[in-house]
Scaffold this motif. Structure first.
Motif, PDB file in Angstrom:
ATOM      1  N   TYR A 183       0.822  -1.217   0.000  1.00 47.23           N
ATOM      2  CA  TYR A 183       0.000   0.000   0.000  1.00 47.23           C
ATOM      3  C   TYR A 183       0.855   1.265   0.000  1.00 47.23           C
ATOM      4  CZ  TYR A 183      -3.739   3.260   1.293  1.00 47.23           C
ATOM      5  OH  TYR A 183      -4.624   4.308   1.319  1.00 47.23           O
ATOM      6  N   ALA A 184       2.033   1.201   0.604  1.00 47.07           N
ATOM      7  CA  ALA A 184       2.883   2.383   0.721  1.00 47.07           C
ATOM      8  C   ALA A 184       3.647   2.698  -0.552  1.00 47.07           C
ATOM      9  CB  ALA A 184       3.874   2.208   1.870  1.00 47.07           C
ATOM     10  N   SER A 185       3.921   1.666  -1.355  1.00 44.16           N
ATOM     11  CA  SER A 185       4.808   1.858  -2.498  1.00 44.16           C
ATOM     12  C   SER A 185       4.145   1.681  -3.857  1.00 44.16           C
ATOM     13  CB  SER A 185       5.989   0.887  -2.406  1.00 44.16           C
ATOM     14  OG  SER A 185       5.552  -0.453  -2.598  1.00 44.16           O
ATOM     15  N   GLY A 186       2.981   1.028  -3.894  1.00 43.54           N
ATOM     16  CA  GLY A 186       2.367   0.733  -5.175  1.00 43.54           C
ATOM     17  C   GLY A 186       3.132  -0.318  -5.953  1.00 43.54           C
ATOM     18  N   ALA A 187       3.889  -1.144  -5.262  1.00 46.56           N
ATOM     19  CA  ALA A 187       4.721  -2.151  -5.921  1.00 46.56           C
ATOM     20  C   ALA A 187       3.882  -3.277  -6.521  1.00 46.56           C
ATOM     21  CB  ALA A 187       5.718  -2.743  -4.926  1.00 46.56           C
ATOM     22  N   ARG A 188       4.372  -3.824  -7.609  1.00 43.33           N
ATOM     23  CA  ARG A 188       3.799  -5.052  -8.145  1.00 43.33           C
ATOM     24  C   ARG A 188       4.209  -6.193  -7.226  1.00 43.33           C
ATOM     25  NH1 ARG A 188       6.264  -2.244 -12.379  1.00 43.33           N
ATOM     26  NH2 ARG A 188       4.856  -1.539 -14.044  1.00 43.33           N
ATOM     27  N   ILE A 189       3.442  -7.269  -7.229  1.00 43.10           N
ATOM     28  CA  ILE A 189       3.741  -8.385  -6.337  1.00 43.10           C
ATOM     29  C   ILE A 189       5.086  -9.014  -6.690  1.00 43.10           C
ATOM     30  CG2 ILE A 189       2.617 -10.239  -7.644  1.00 43.10           C
ATOM     31  CD1 ILE A 189       2.294  -9.673  -3.832  1.00 43.10           C
ATOM     32  N   SER A 190       5.450  -8.999  -7.979  1.00 45.35           N
ATOM     33  CA  SER A 190       6.748  -9.530  -8.394  1.00 45.35           C
ATOM     34  C   SER A 190       7.889  -8.657  -7.874  1.00 45.35           C
ATOM     35  CB  SER A 190       6.821  -9.633  -9.923  1.00 45.35           C
ATOM     36  OG  SER A 190       6.596  -8.368 -10.526  1.00 45.35           O
ATOM     37  N   GLU A 191       7.650  -7.340  -7.821  1.00 43.42           N
ATOM     38  CA  GLU A 191       8.660  -6.426  -7.287  1.00 43.42           C
ATOM     39  C   GLU A 191       8.823  -6.629  -5.791  1.00 43.42           C
ATOM     40  OE1 GLU A 191       7.843  -2.778 -10.483  1.00 43.42           O
ATOM     41  OE2 GLU A 191       6.908  -2.744  -8.492  1.00 43.42           O
ATOM     42  N   LEU A 192       7.725  -6.914  -5.116  1.00 41.87           N
ATOM     43  CA  LEU A 192       7.770  -7.153  -3.678  1.00 41.87           C
ATOM     44  C   LEU A 192       8.558  -8.422  -3.375  1.00 41.87           C
ATOM     45  CD1 LEU A 192       6.390  -5.440  -1.403  1.00 41.87           C
ATOM     46  CD2 LEU A 192       4.821  -7.342  -1.136  1.00 41.87           C
ATOM     47  N   ALA A 193       8.349  -9.451  -4.181  1.00 41.61           N
ATOM     48  CA  ALA A 193       9.049 -10.722  -3.977  1.00 41.61           C
ATOM     49  C   ALA A 193      10.556 -10.558  -4.148  1.00 41.61           C
ATOM     50  CB  ALA A 193       8.518 -11.773  -4.947  1.00 41.61           C
ATOM     51  N   ALA A 194      10.962  -9.623  -4.977  1.00 45.90           N
ATOM     52  CA  ALA A 194      12.389  -9.427  -5.263  1.00 45.90           C
ATOM     53  C   ALA A 194      13.090  -8.536  -4.244  1.00 45.90           C
ATOM     54  CB  ALA A 194      12.556  -8.835  -6.661  1.00 45.90           C
ATOM     55  N   LEU A 195      12.343  -7.998  -3.285  1.00 39.89           N
ATOM     56  CA  LEU A 195      12.948  -7.088  -2.316  1.00 39.89           C
ATOM     57  C   LEU A 195      13.948  -7.792  -1.407  1.00 39.89           C
ATOM     58  CD1 LEU A 195       9.972  -4.865  -1.075  1.00 39.89           C
ATOM     59  CD2 LEU A 195      11.843  -4.202  -2.597  1.00 39.89           C
ATOM     60  N   GLY A 229      11.463  -4.683 -17.262  1.00 39.49           N
ATOM     61  CA  GLY A 229      12.642  -4.292 -18.023  1.00 39.49           C
ATOM     62  C   GLY A 229      13.814  -3.920 -17.138  1.00 39.49           C
ATOM     63  N   SER A 230      13.791  -4.412 -15.885  1.00 31.59           N
ATOM     64  CA  SER A 230      14.863  -4.121 -14.920  1.00 31.59           C
ATOM     65  C   SER A 230      15.052  -2.625 -14.687  1.00 31.59           C
ATOM     66  CB  SER A 230      16.188  -4.754 -15.378  1.00 31.59           C
ATOM     67  OG  SER A 230      16.082  -6.157 -15.440  1.00 31.59           O
ATOM     68  N   LYS A 231      13.944  -1.880 -14.782  1.00 32.82           N
ATOM     69  CA  LYS A 231      14.011  -0.448 -14.530  1.00 32.82           C
ATOM     70  C   LYS A 231      13.925  -0.188 -13.029  1.00 32.82           C
ATOM     71  CE  LYS A 231      12.031   1.048 -18.948  1.00 32.82           C
ATOM     72  NZ  LYS A 231      10.912   1.776 -19.611  1.00 32.82           N
ATOM     73  N   GLU A 232      14.865   0.590 -12.551  1.00 29.12           N
ATOM     74  CA  GLU A 232      14.918   0.900 -11.123  1.00 29.12           C
ATOM     75  C   GLU A 232      14.136   2.174 -10.821  1.00 29.12           C
ATOM     76  OE1 GLU A 232      18.516   1.286  -7.917  1.00 29.12           O
ATOM     77  OE2 GLU A 232      18.566   2.600  -9.668  1.00 29.12           O
ATOM     78  N   ARG A 233      13.445   2.174  -9.697  1.00 27.37           N
ATOM     79  CA  ARG A 233      12.798   3.398  -9.238  1.00 27.37           C
ATOM     80  C   ARG A 233      12.852   3.455  -7.711  1.00 27.37           C
ATOM     81  NH1 ARG A 233       8.424   0.017 -10.239  1.00 27.37           N
ATOM     82  NH2 ARG A 233       6.679   0.074  -8.764  1.00 27.37           N
ATOM     83  N   ILE A 234      12.861   4.659  -7.212  1.00 32.60           N
ATOM     84  CA  ILE A 234      12.932   4.900  -5.772  1.00 32.60           C
ATOM     85  C   ILE A 234      11.594   5.472  -5.316  1.00 32.60           C
ATOM     86  CG2 ILE A 234      14.148   6.058  -3.903  1.00 32.60           C
ATOM     87  CD1 ILE A 234      15.885   4.095  -5.417  1.00 32.60           C
ATOM     88  N   VAL A 235      10.991   4.843  -4.316  1.00 30.13           N
ATOM     89  CA  VAL A 235       9.677   5.263  -3.824  1.00 30.13           C
ATOM     90  C   VAL A 235       9.791   5.621  -2.340  1.00 30.13           C
ATOM     91  CG1 VAL A 235       7.281   4.559  -3.468  1.00 30.13           C
ATOM     92  CG2 VAL A 235       8.539   3.716  -5.459  1.00 30.13           C
ATOM     93  N   PRO A 236       9.300   6.793  -1.946  1.00 27.77           N
ATOM     94  CA  PRO A 236       9.316   7.153  -0.518  1.00 27.77           C
ATOM     95  C   PRO A 236       8.301   6.320   0.260  1.00 27.77           C
ATOM     96  CG  PRO A 236       8.155   8.812  -1.792  1.00 27.77           C
ATOM     97  CD  PRO A 236       8.746   7.866  -2.793  1.00 27.77           C
ATOM     98  N   LEU A 237       8.616   6.051   1.516  1.00 24.36           N
ATOM     99  CA  LEU A 237       7.732   5.272   2.378  1.00 24.36           C
ATOM    100  C   LEU A 237       7.267   6.128   3.548  1.00 24.36           C
ATOM    101  CD1 LEU A 237       9.636   1.858   2.631  1.00 24.36           C
ATOM    102  CD2 LEU A 237       7.696   2.409   1.150  1.00 24.36           C
ATOM    103  N   TYR A 238       6.004   5.953   3.930  1.00 23.99           N
ATOM    104  CA  TYR A 238       5.512   6.671   5.106  1.00 23.99           C
ATOM    105  C   TYR A 238       5.980   5.952   6.369  1.00 23.99           C
ATOM    106  CZ  TYR A 238       1.635   3.299   4.398  1.00 23.99           C
ATOM    107  OH  TYR A 238       0.880   2.168   4.194  1.00 23.99           O
TER     108      TYR A 238
END
Length: 215
Positions: free
Chosen positions: A53-65, A83-92
């Motif tokens: 909920y905080a990051s809007g991550a896809r479930i596949s992105e979450l698994a790779a954390l 496409g192995s694109k990196e992004r930085i998301v702020p967290l509350y």
């Protein structure tokens, strides 16, 4: 008789796009309260839901954390998208607190019960199973459905609904479309624009504030 390619002059049909399903505020609150945080697995589940909920991550992105994906000083999360694109998301703060509690208390207990140990050098998988292994996207998806059922949410709601809810809530709160596009990791703004169909109140406010006759 046409010598050229006549088909190239014909526009391809536009397929209808289904509006993404989103959760209500009440459903999100019920879901986030579902994990039993008195158990290591419950602490992990709580971290999983808060991060979704905080990051809007896809479930596949979450698994790779990995544990190293979180910058505590910057309060950000590093995600690797399509496409192995990196992004930085702020967290509350709440997402950081819940995740920190899991890392400090829940994750070590899961490893201990599985008789596993972290490697001396990283990366160290963030969300791990009762066997001490990295949880796959399929495993996280099944866990999400279990928690959603316990929260009384319809069975057809997928983890991706949290991503849709993240985007919709940001737009409802006044975030601009470009920022939401960047947070979601969309290559095209047109992909993000589908969320404007879910936020009529936001559009009404924009017209009222910006249009010369909007009052």
């Amino acid at each position: 008789i046409v010598e050229g390619d006549a088909v190239s002059a014909i526009a391809s049909p536009k397929l209808p796009r289904d509006l993404p399903g989103v959760l209500t505020t009440q459903q999100v609150e019920a879901l986030l309260k579902t994990p039993d945080t008195s158990t290591p697995a419950g602490l992990r589940d709580a971290a999983m839901l808060e991060l979704l909920y905080a990051s809007g991550a896809r479930i596949s992105e979450l698994a790779a954390l990995n544990v190293e994906s979180i910058s505590w000083s910057e309060r950000t999360l590093r995600l690797w998208g399509k496409g192995s694109k990196e992004r930085i998301v702020p967290l509350y703060c709440r997402a950081l607190d819940v995740t920190r509690l899991y890392i400090e208390e829940g994750r070590p207990e899961l490893l201990a019960r599985a008789k596993r140990r972290d490697l001396a050098t990283g990366p160290h998988p963030l969300l791990i199973s009762a066997r001490g292994n990295r949880m796959s996207a399929a495993m996280l998806r099944r866990r999400f459905h279990t928690l959603a059922t316990l929260a009384g949410i319809p069975a057809d709601i997928a983890p991706h609904a949290m991503r849709h809810t993240f985007a919709t809530d940001l737009l409802e709160g006044g975030a601009d479309l470009r920022s939401v596009q960047e947070l979601l990791g969309h290559a095209s703004l047109s992909t993000t624009q589908i969320y404007t169909h879910l936020t009529p109140d936001r559009l009404k406010r924009a017209v009222a504030q910006a249009h010369p006759r909007g009052e």
